[in-house]
Design a protein around this motif. Structure first.
Motif, PDB file in Angstrom:
ATOM      1  N   UNK A 316     -18.390 -20.683 -11.633  1.00  0.00           N
ATOM      2  CA  UNK A 316     -18.355 -22.149 -11.710  1.00  0.00           C
ATOM      3  C   UNK A 316     -17.398 -22.601 -12.822  1.00  0.00           C
ATOM      4  N   UNK A 317     -17.472 -21.924 -13.973  1.00  0.00           N
ATOM      5  CA  UNK A 317     -16.642 -22.419 -15.080  1.00  0.00           C
ATOM      6  C   UNK A 317     -15.167 -22.077 -14.827  1.00  0.00           C
ATOM      7  N   UNK A 318     -14.912 -20.962 -14.137  1.00  0.00           N
ATOM      8  CA  UNK A 318     -13.510 -20.653 -13.792  1.00  0.00           C
ATOM      9  C   UNK A 318     -12.966 -21.706 -12.817  1.00  0.00           C
ATOM     10  N   UNK A 319     -13.821 -22.120 -11.884  1.00  0.00           N
ATOM     11  CA  UNK A 319     -13.408 -23.188 -10.962  1.00  0.00           C
ATOM     12  C   UNK A 319     -13.126 -24.478 -11.738  1.00  0.00           C
ATOM     13  N   UNK A 320     -14.001 -24.755 -12.726  1.00  0.00           N
ATOM     14  CA  UNK A 320     -13.804 -26.001 -13.485  1.00  0.00           C
ATOM     15  C   UNK A 320     -12.499 -25.983 -14.283  1.00  0.00           C
ATOM     16  N   UNK A 321     -12.032 -24.782 -14.640  1.00  0.00           N
ATOM     17  CA  UNK A 321     -10.715 -24.690 -15.301  1.00  0.00           C
ATOM     18  C   UNK A 321      -9.617 -25.233 -14.387  1.00  0.00           C
ATOM     19  N   UNK A 322      -9.797 -25.032 -13.071  1.00  0.00           N
ATOM     20  CA  UNK A 322      -8.808 -25.556 -12.121  1.00  0.00           C
ATOM     21  C   UNK A 322      -8.829 -27.079 -12.130  1.00  0.00           C
TER      22      UNK A 322
END
Ligand code: 5AD
Ligand code: SF4
Length: 443
Positions: A316-322
């Motif tokens: 989830x947090x890697x996606x939020x980096x996008x």
């Protein structure tokens, strides 16, 4: 004349390949028809970039079966990336199909159609060209194709990058560039027939000229050469890879007046671990530094990108980096995709840990964010005067013409029909910004 029905799926490279097939077939006695039922030859130029594209083609193929049954003389063929990927398998699944040829078969379309006709057999042609460079031989005489005010010119085909998710290196083979002289000649010809804007095309356009040519020509040198062709008013290129985006290329934006203030630079993810897993060969910091340098050279640079959500293992947090990257860069536009595994690619064997419902929720969030960014970016044009290259009459009520500004926004505008023609560069004052389009009035 016999009639050919051509349909295209996928990217601009496929559109250019379909045009090429139309031209070759015209010279062998076929004229294009918009009615599939009237055709002697039906060719579907396919895409396989994502699972959905593949499913769409298979269901279309099944829908075409009754047509073939009703007319056994009809030649039914599938060309392009899915044809390349599936080869013989395509015929096993759909035995009523007559020909299956990959992207490198485009130049041989007439010979393959003749072979089907004469030998009454189905033909599969999926070998890649063995030449080290890429030629599009000129056809003399009449042409059914007239370029619009904006037209595409292939300069390189294939891709050597092998991003882990991507099927392109397997469907379009290794990178091969066209000789610069051949490209210049084509652009001159297109300009003489009315083209005013040229979009240089390649899966990886800025990898142009590295090898295979008589003399290596770096991409930026090609840009300067094309830009000096008299009569050309605008120059664009797509698609680029950050790894090949050189300092010289950035300076070309400063030095070449007709090179538009727009760049489509796929980033795919806003997270370094994911980028590394994807084998993108650059970091977010490197990506941002290209954009920052570009913005110093051209402050009103318009940017667009490609994004994949739900890559195997994306947290989830890697996606939020996008999402954070999208907000930081403020892309005018993003082409957003939910990851789907593709044949032959390394990522298809990675445990795909992101459930479909999470993938689609993430996709929805990127779409929502992009919508907001597009609207904000569009509003910045309100009251400004922009240069619009007129492409056609507008379909929008209350507008006369439609074209694009340098940053690739489509602009519908009112103007004097007696004074404005297709292919003109017109000054338009922007009065409204809705989603992807601007509206205005010619001044
Ligand atoms: N799944 C989802 N999107 C993909 N793309 C390429 N391969 C895949 C895949 N397996 C997207 C990338 C690329 C664009 C043309 O398609 O974002 O830049
Ligand atoms: Fe596919 Fe990567 Fe090549 Fe683009 S650079 S075509 S994403 S392999």
């Amino acid at each position: 004349m016999k009639q050919v029905y051509l349909d295209t799926y996928g990217c601009q490279m496929n559109v250019a390949d379909t045009d090429r097939m139309e031209l070759l077939l015209f010279h062998s006695g076929y004229i294009r028809t918009g009615e599939v039922k009237d055709a002697d030859l039906v060719l579907i130029n396919t895409c396989s970039i994502r699972e959905k594209a593949e499913q769409k083609i298979y269901s279309l193929a099944r829908n075409l079966k009754p047509l073939k049954e009703a007319n056994p003389d009809l030649i039914l063929g599938f060309t392009g990336c899915l044809a390349q990927q599936e080869g013989e398998r395509f015929l096993e699944k759909l035995p009523f199909v007559d020909l299956v040829i990959g992207p490198d078969g485009v130049e041989h379309i007439v010979r393959v159609v003749d072979e089907v006709k004469n030998k009454k057999v189905s033909v599969v042609r999926t070998q890649f060209d063995t030449d080290i460079s890429y030629k599009i031989p000129e056809l003399s005489g009449e042409t059914p194709l007239n370029p619009g005010s904006t037209t595409f010119v292939n300069i390189i085909k294939g891709c050597d990058k092998f991003c882990t998710f991507c099927v392109v290196p397997f469907t379009r083979g290794r990178e091969k560039s066209r000789e610069a002289e051949e490209i210049e000649e084509e652009v001159r010809l297109l300009v003489s027939r009315g083209a005013r804007e040229v979009v240089l095309l390649g899966q990886n356009v800025n990898a142009y000229g590295k090898r295979g040519l008589k003399r290596s020509v770096p991409f930026h040198e090609l840009l300067y050469r094309i830009a000096s062709i008299p009569g050309l008013k605008r120059l664009r290129f797509t698609t680029s890879h950050p790894k090949d985006f050189t300092r010289e290329c950035i300076l070309a934006y400063r030095d070449i007046d007709i090179l538009v203030n727009h760049l489509h630079l796929p980033v795919q993810s806003g997270n370094n671990r994911i980028l590394n897993e994807m084998r993108r060969m650059h970091t977010i910091e490197e990506y941002i530094s290209i954009i920052e340098e570009l913005k110093t050279v051209v402050p009103d640079m318009g940017l667009s990108t490609d994004i994949i959500v739900g890559y195997p293992g994306e947290s989830e947090s890697e996606f939020e980096d996008t999402l954070a990257l999208m907000s930081k860069i403020k892309f005018n536009n993003s082409y957003m995709f939910s990851y789907s595994p593709r044949p032959n690619t390394p990522a298809q064997d990675f445990p795909d840990s992101v459930p479909p419902s999470v993938k689609s929720a993430r996709l929805q969030r990127t779409i929502e964010l992009q919508k907001k960014l597009t609207l904000e970016q569009g509003k910045l044009f309100l009251g400004q005067v922009v240069d619009v290259l007129v492409e056609r009459e507008s379909y929008k009520p209350g507008a006369d013409f439609r074209g694009r500004n340098a940053q690739y926004w489509s602009v519908n505008f009112t103007g004097d029909r007696k004074k404005i023609s297709i292919g003109d560069m017109v000054k338009v004052v922007v009065e409204d910004a809705t989603g992807h389009a601007l509206r205005g009035r010619a001044i």
